[in-house]
Scaffold this motif. Structure first.
Motif, PDB file in Angstrom:
ATOM      1  N   ILE A  52     -34.659   2.038 -17.655  1.00 27.24           N
ATOM      2  CA  ILE A  52     -34.848   1.119 -16.728  1.00 27.24           C
ATOM      3  C   ILE A  52     -35.873   1.715 -15.676  1.00 27.24           C
ATOM      4  N   LEU A  53     -37.132   1.190 -15.867  1.00 26.57           N
ATOM      5  CA  LEU A  53     -38.140   1.307 -14.778  1.00 26.57           C
ATOM      6  C   LEU A  53     -38.094   0.212 -13.518  1.00 26.57           C
ATOM      7  N   ILE A  54     -38.204   0.766 -12.405  1.00 26.79           N
ATOM      8  CA  ILE A  54     -38.144  -0.074 -11.097  1.00 26.79           C
ATOM      9  C   ILE A  54     -36.971  -1.069 -11.479  1.00 26.79           C
ATOM     10  N   PRO A  55     -35.920  -0.960 -11.084  1.00 25.35           N
ATOM     11  CA  PRO A  55     -34.653  -1.968 -11.338  1.00 25.35           C
ATOM     12  C   PRO A  55     -34.599  -2.669 -10.394  1.00 25.35           C
ATOM     13  N   ASP A  56     -34.098  -4.024 -10.723  1.00 29.83           N
ATOM     14  CA  ASP A  56     -33.851  -5.036  -9.619  1.00 29.83           C
ATOM     15  C   ASP A  56     -32.434  -5.778  -9.979  1.00 29.83           C
ATOM     16  N   PHE A  57     -31.634  -5.350  -9.070  1.00 31.64           N
ATOM     17  CA  PHE A  57     -30.137  -5.686  -8.924  1.00 31.64           C
ATOM     18  C   PHE A  57     -29.894  -6.818  -8.230  1.00 31.64           C
ATOM     19  N   GLU A 101     -18.282  -2.504 -11.510  1.00 31.52           N
ATOM     20  CA  GLU A 101     -19.696  -2.416 -11.741  1.00 31.52           C
ATOM     21  C   GLU A 101     -20.268  -3.789 -12.330  1.00 31.52           C
ATOM     22  N   ASN A 102     -21.100  -4.354 -11.659  1.00 30.45           N
ATOM     23  CA  ASN A 102     -21.756  -5.530 -12.211  1.00 30.45           C
ATOM     24  C   ASN A 102     -23.293  -5.588 -12.674  1.00 30.45           C
ATOM     25  N   ARG A 103     -23.847  -4.272 -12.603  1.00 28.03           N
ATOM     26  CA  ARG A 103     -25.251  -3.809 -13.082  1.00 28.03           C
ATOM     27  C   ARG A 103     -25.179  -3.840 -14.560  1.00 28.03           C
ATOM     28  N   ALA A 104     -26.049  -4.615 -15.192  1.00 28.99           N
ATOM     29  CA  ALA A 104     -26.013  -4.718 -16.547  1.00 28.99           C
ATOM     30  C   ALA A 104     -26.336  -3.397 -17.527  1.00 28.99           C
ATOM     31  N   PHE A 105     -27.190  -2.859 -16.695  1.00 29.24           N
ATOM     32  CA  PHE A 105     -27.757  -1.319 -17.187  1.00 29.24           C
ATOM     33  C   PHE A 105     -26.402  -0.253 -17.492  1.00 29.24           C
ATOM     34  N   PHE A 156     -18.591 -18.908  11.394  1.00 34.49           N
ATOM     35  CA  PHE A 156     -19.856 -19.629  10.884  1.00 34.49           C
ATOM     36  C   PHE A 156     -20.794 -19.434  12.217  1.00 34.49           C
ATOM     37  N   ASP A 157     -20.272 -18.678  13.380  1.00 30.31           N
ATOM     38  CA  ASP A 157     -21.180 -18.458  14.226  1.00 30.31           C
ATOM     39  C   ASP A 157     -21.830 -16.986  14.053  1.00 30.31           C
ATOM     40  N   GLN A 158     -21.481 -16.413  13.009  1.00 29.53           N
ATOM     41  CA  GLN A 158     -22.135 -15.064  12.485  1.00 29.53           C
ATOM     42  C   GLN A 158     -23.507 -15.269  12.030  1.00 29.53           C
ATOM     43  N   GLU A 159     -24.433 -14.391  11.967  1.00 33.04           N
ATOM     44  CA  GLU A 159     -25.474 -14.347  11.092  1.00 33.04           C
ATOM     45  C   GLU A 159     -25.236 -14.794   9.560  1.00 33.04           C
ATOM     46  N   GLN A 160     -25.835 -15.730   8.930  1.00 33.10           N
ATOM     47  CA  GLN A 160     -25.741 -15.885   7.588  1.00 33.10           C
ATOM     48  C   GLN A 160     -26.761 -15.314   6.706  1.00 33.10           C
ATOM     49  N   LEU A 161     -26.575 -14.762   5.479  1.00 35.05           N
ATOM     50  CA  LEU A 161     -27.572 -14.476   4.473  1.00 35.05           C
ATOM     51  C   LEU A 161     -27.803 -15.651   3.577  1.00 35.05           C
ATOM     52  N   ASN A 162     -29.040 -16.232   3.575  1.00 37.24           N
ATOM     53  CA  ASN A 162     -29.297 -17.431   2.715  1.00 37.24           C
ATOM     54  C   ASN A 162     -30.354 -16.890   1.897  1.00 37.24           C
ATOM     55  N   SER A 163     -30.200 -16.750   0.367  1.00 35.32           N
ATOM     56  CA  SER A 163     -31.284 -16.479  -0.223  1.00 35.32           C
ATOM     57  C   SER A 163     -31.425 -17.096  -1.483  1.00 35.32           C
ATOM     58  N   LEU A 164     -32.606 -17.296  -1.863  1.00 34.01           N
ATOM     59  CA  LEU A 164     -33.199 -18.340  -3.052  1.00 34.01           C
ATOM     60  C   LEU A 164     -33.798 -17.152  -3.974  1.00 34.01           C
ATOM     61  N   SER A 165     -33.509 -16.924  -5.192  1.00 34.23           N
ATOM     62  CA  SER A 165     -34.313 -15.996  -6.043  1.00 34.23           C
ATOM     63  C   SER A 165     -34.388 -16.480  -7.324  1.00 34.23           C
ATOM     64  N   LEU A 166     -35.596 -16.208  -7.822  1.00 35.62           N
ATOM     65  CA  LEU A 166     -35.806 -16.443  -9.303  1.00 35.62           C
ATOM     66  C   LEU A 166     -36.291 -15.312  -9.904  1.00 35.62           C
ATOM     67  N   ARG A 167     -35.860 -15.204 -11.262  1.00 30.65           N
ATOM     68  CA  ARG A 167     -35.798 -13.856 -12.011  1.00 30.65           C
ATOM     69  C   ARG A 167     -36.056 -14.537 -13.657  1.00 30.65           C
TER      70      ARG A 167
END
Length: 829
Positions: free
Chosen positions: A276-281, A302-306, A775-786
């Motif tokens: 695996i070169l330059i992995p993205d998890f 462990e949830n990373r496929a490699f 819900f007053d805490q900072e939220q992580l919102n992420s939209l990703s396409l792989r």
């Protein structure tokens, strides 16, 4: 030590005298080579199927072991091969085709479906097989099976299709040689097992009869003959990927683009290189985080496929915890006056990783793993000047594993495992080595295991620790037992590349279990287990605890599962870990634990499971109550919903709080934890799926009194409770994922992720205030396409004028099962 050495030598004598187990008769089939590959469409209409060798006479494995399959369910499997791979055409009769259970699921999930599976063992050693399953809905499931234990994290690229007919259903399967492992020989003899699951009646039928009275599933493999002079193609594949992330956190929005490559190369027919070169998890499943008050770190899945695929060799001896690679930094920070930590990365970037694994014709398995991680820095800010400096908390680090695993005697092995962590500069290095023997006698009635491990930590000076293990088990009949010991010295530490918690102990254990081998009365099966365990501190010697455990499991004729158990520590426990200080312990009173559980028939649209578990300590008012509620509903063959609620109410538990000068501070606390989680799947068709996963974890801790720990392990009252150590912790995760499997082994995934955590030094918050605070805490919102695309070297050659007559090129995509789904465990009973 002498006892262990004697046991080790005794087992060596068994190893020397062990012979291949030929006492079990083996079913055999001889197959023919074909000149033209069939179309994989679930219709066996090509001429090559007419003269194909046919496997018949399946035998019931469960619940009635050994009964012939009824004529109404007659199962015939035609098998042929060519230079590309091996083909199966299974005709599975059913008197009511309109009632065949065929739930659509994601890949590696069986669901409420009939299925047909194949086990192929290229070395014919009855120990490890490649497993390929196709359900009546056309869903693929694959795994590696070693001595009856299944690893479903392995994913292969193979082809299948199914067809419901007026007489039942048909499964047509093509398995390329590139997904199998076998020796370089002109004449091949492989192990073969096939099974059919008839879900409507809850019965399972195997081609080669499996006797449930003794031994593991794999020793009953049949044999496949006739494969010879095959010219296997180059095993080389690439899986490039591109991904993009739009992330918003704390008012900052970032856009990232990534690209990388996975490579798989067959060094020969037996050995494979994975790189695996330059992995993205970034799209890896979220961790189920908890509020940890124990003396040890939480071991996350462990949830990373490699790191999950094809790692069965590397898990020998449990010296490898893959989360260490790219995990938390190992360095410490020393702050100057008026300095604070502004940024401390929670993980380390992985630069690349390589795996080489395989097995020789003589049964020697060889595995090599190497990974390199990047330098990682923390940011430290001066509150006086505002200046920000960087401090190295993890240098460039190299992780190595070497495994040698020699199989012999049909179901025995000797293994040597070495792990090594080397960090650049003055950071600590580590090494661990283990030697293991797992021996089963020729009659498959007794198993003997011994293991020895050493760990070395190198930083300023070298610290050495060891673990020794020995176990003897009776593995046949309705009455079985095991007994053994496990010893770890105080300095045993494999935590640079493995996971170890308890040390400085010797443990003796014994167990007896009784099982039903055939249905009786209203029961299909029954397991009764009785266990004893005695643990002592090793140096200086100190009684730790004595545990009696009874647990049971039953399955009724209508496929309800239920059971319960009882556990006690009648003499209490001298806990040497909770004080967090060497040579200290705390007295824990005896407890009595009773639990009951049940689960309704999961073939039904609605199913429900529940667990009630009650701990009562020999101390007034102290106890735990655990309740699990797990309803699930299948709205259709495409849409299902699972819900789970876990409640833990802990009253007056006593645990470590802090070190205050020379005193060890303990507290009496009430702790309430509620976890709600939900999973829902909508499967549009055999290539598209939508999945929603949600989890909310809530835990509050309220301290009523504080104590100081005395030298004799008793607690002395120190002060009344206060809010300084009270805690309320929330973890909220939501993933919405759309997946499209647009070509063999190729996948597009669109993922929306929302994550929030909150931590407060207070308790007894009402529901409204708790959620307001969350819900007053900072939220992580992420939209990703792989987007990943599977490229096979041999198919790439065809694009430029190579051989055309392959199943991949003469078959339409609609006639193949190319799905690449999530990993979910399905264990064979």
């Amino acid at each position: 030590m002498r006892i262990f050495a004697a046991t080790f030598l005794l087992l060596m004598s068994f190893a020397v005298s062990a012979q291949t187990n030929d006492t079990i008769p083996r079913k055999k089939i001889t197959i023919n080579r074909i000149a033209e590959a069939p179309k994989i469409d679930g219709v066996l209409d090509e001429a090559i199927w007419q003269d194909a060798a046919t496997a018949t006479n399946f035998v019931e494995r469960m619940p009635v072991n050994g009964r012939a399959i009824p004529d109404s369910l007659a199962t015939d499997v035609k098998i042929v091969y060519d230079d590309l791979g091996i083909y199966f055409g299974a005709v599975l009769n059913d008197p009511s085709p309109n009632k065949i259970m065929k739930e659509l699921t994601e890949r590696d999930d069986i669901g409420a479906s009939d299925f047909f599976f194949i086990l192929l063992n290229g070395y014919n050693d009855r120990q490890q097989s490649m497993q390929f399953i196709v359900t009546s809905a056309g869903v693929q499931y694959d795994a590696k099976m070693t001595n009856g234990m299944e690893d479903s994290s392995w994913n292969a690229v193979w082809y299948s299709d199914v067809n419901i007919t007026e007489n039942g259903w048909v499964a047509e399967i093509f398995i390329p040689y590139s997904e199998l492992r076998f020796p370089e020989k002109k004449i091949q003899e492989w192990g073969l097992q096939m099974e059919r699951d008839f879900r409507r009646a809850g019965t399972r039928y195997s081609w080669s009869h499996v006797d449930n009275k003794k031994g593991s599933f794999s020793i009953y493999d049949g044999e496949i003959h006739g494969i010879k002079n095959i010219e296997t193609q180059v095993r080389l594949s690439f899986q490039p990927y591109v991904s993009s992330y739009l992330t918003n956190y704390a008012g900052n929005t970032e856009v990232n683009f990534n690209g990388g490559l996975d490579l798989k190369y067959g060094i020969n027919d037996a050995f494979t290189l994975d790189m695996i070169l330059i992995p993205d998890f970034g799209q890896t499943k979220f961790d189920e985080e908890v509020l940890n008050l124990s003396a040890f770190e939480v071991q996350y899945e462990e949830n990373r496929a490699f790191f999950t695929e094809g790692t069965e060799l590397f898990t020998k001896g449990d010296l490898f915890y893959s989360r260490r690679v790219g995990g938390a930094p190992s360095g410490r920070i020393f702050l100057n006056e008026n300095e604070v930590i502004e940024e401390y990365p929670s993980t380390v970037d992985l630069l690349n990783a390589v795996k080489v694994s395989g097995r020789t014709d003589a049964g020697l398995g060889i595995g090599f793993f190497n990974a390199i991680t990047e330098k990682t820095y923390a940011k430290i800010k001066s509150e006086t000047t505002g200046e920000v400096r960087k401090e190295l908390i993890e240098p460039v680090s190299n992780y190595n594993i070497l495994v040698l695993d020699q199989r012999f005697g049909g179901n025995s092995s000797v293994s040597l495992v070495n792990t090594n962590t080397t960090r650049e500069g003055h950071f600590r290095d580590a090494n661990a080595t283990g030697l293991y023997m797992d021996l089963t006698n020729k009659a498959n009635t007794m198993n003997y295991f011994a293991g020895a491990e050493g760990s070395w930590i190198m930083q300023d000076e070298t610290t050495f620790g060891t673990e020794l293990q020995a176990r003897i088990s009776k593995i046949n009949g309705k009455n079985r037992f095991q007994t053994g010991l496990d010893l770890r010295t105080e300095n045993y530490n494999i935590n640079d590349l493995g996971y170890s918690s308890f040390t400085n102990y010797v443990m003796y254990y014994a167990g007896y279990n009784h099982r039903l081998l055939q249905p009786k009365g209203f029961l299909n099966n029954m397991f009764l287990n009785f266990n004893l365990q005695h643990r002592r501190r090793l140096e200086p010697d100190l009684f730790n605890n004595f545990v009696f455990n009874f647990n049971s499991s039953f399955t009724s004729k209508n496929f309800w599962n239920f059971g319960g158990g009882f556990e006690t520590t009648p003499f209490g426990t001298k806990d040497i870990y909770e004080p967090r200080v060497a040579e200290r312990h705390v007295e824990v009173p005896a407890y009595y634990d009773v639990w009951l559980w049940f689960s309704t028939d999961n073939r039904k649209k609605f199913a429900f499971g529940s667990v009630v578990d009650w701990y009562k300590f020999d101390e007034r008012g102290r106890g735990n109550l655990i309740i699990d509620l797990d309803p699930r509903y299948r709205f259709s063959d495409k849409f299902k919903l699972f819900w789970s609620t876990n409640i833990v109410l802990s009253d007056k538990e006593e645990g470590f709080v802090d070190l205050v000068e020379d005193e060890i501070l303990f507290g009496q606390r009430d702790r309430n934890t509620i976890v709600n989680s939900m999973s829902s799947d909508y499967i549009f068709n055999n290539k598209m799926a939508l999945n929603l996963t949600f989890r909310h974890y809530y835990s509050e801790v309220y301290y009523s009194e504080f104590y100081t720990l005395q030298r004799d392990g008793e607690l002395n009252y120190f002060a009344p409770g206060n809010e300084e150590y009270d805690t309320t912790y929330n973890s909220w995760n939501l993933d919405l994922r759309f997946s499209w499997w647009f070509a063999p082994g190729s996948q597009m995934t669109l993922l929306y992720r929302n994550a929030i955590t909150s931590f407060a030094n207070e308790s007894h918050l009402n529901i409204g205030r708790n959620f307001d605070q969350l819900f007053d805490q900072e939220q992580l919102n992420s939209l990703s396409l792989r987007l990943s695309y599977y490229l096979d070297y041999n198919r790439m050659k065809n694009w430029f004028g190579g051989r055309k007559n392959t199943p991949a090129s003469n078959t339409s995509q609609d006639g193949l099962s190319y799905r690449k789904f999530k990993e979910q465990s399905f264990m064979l009973p």
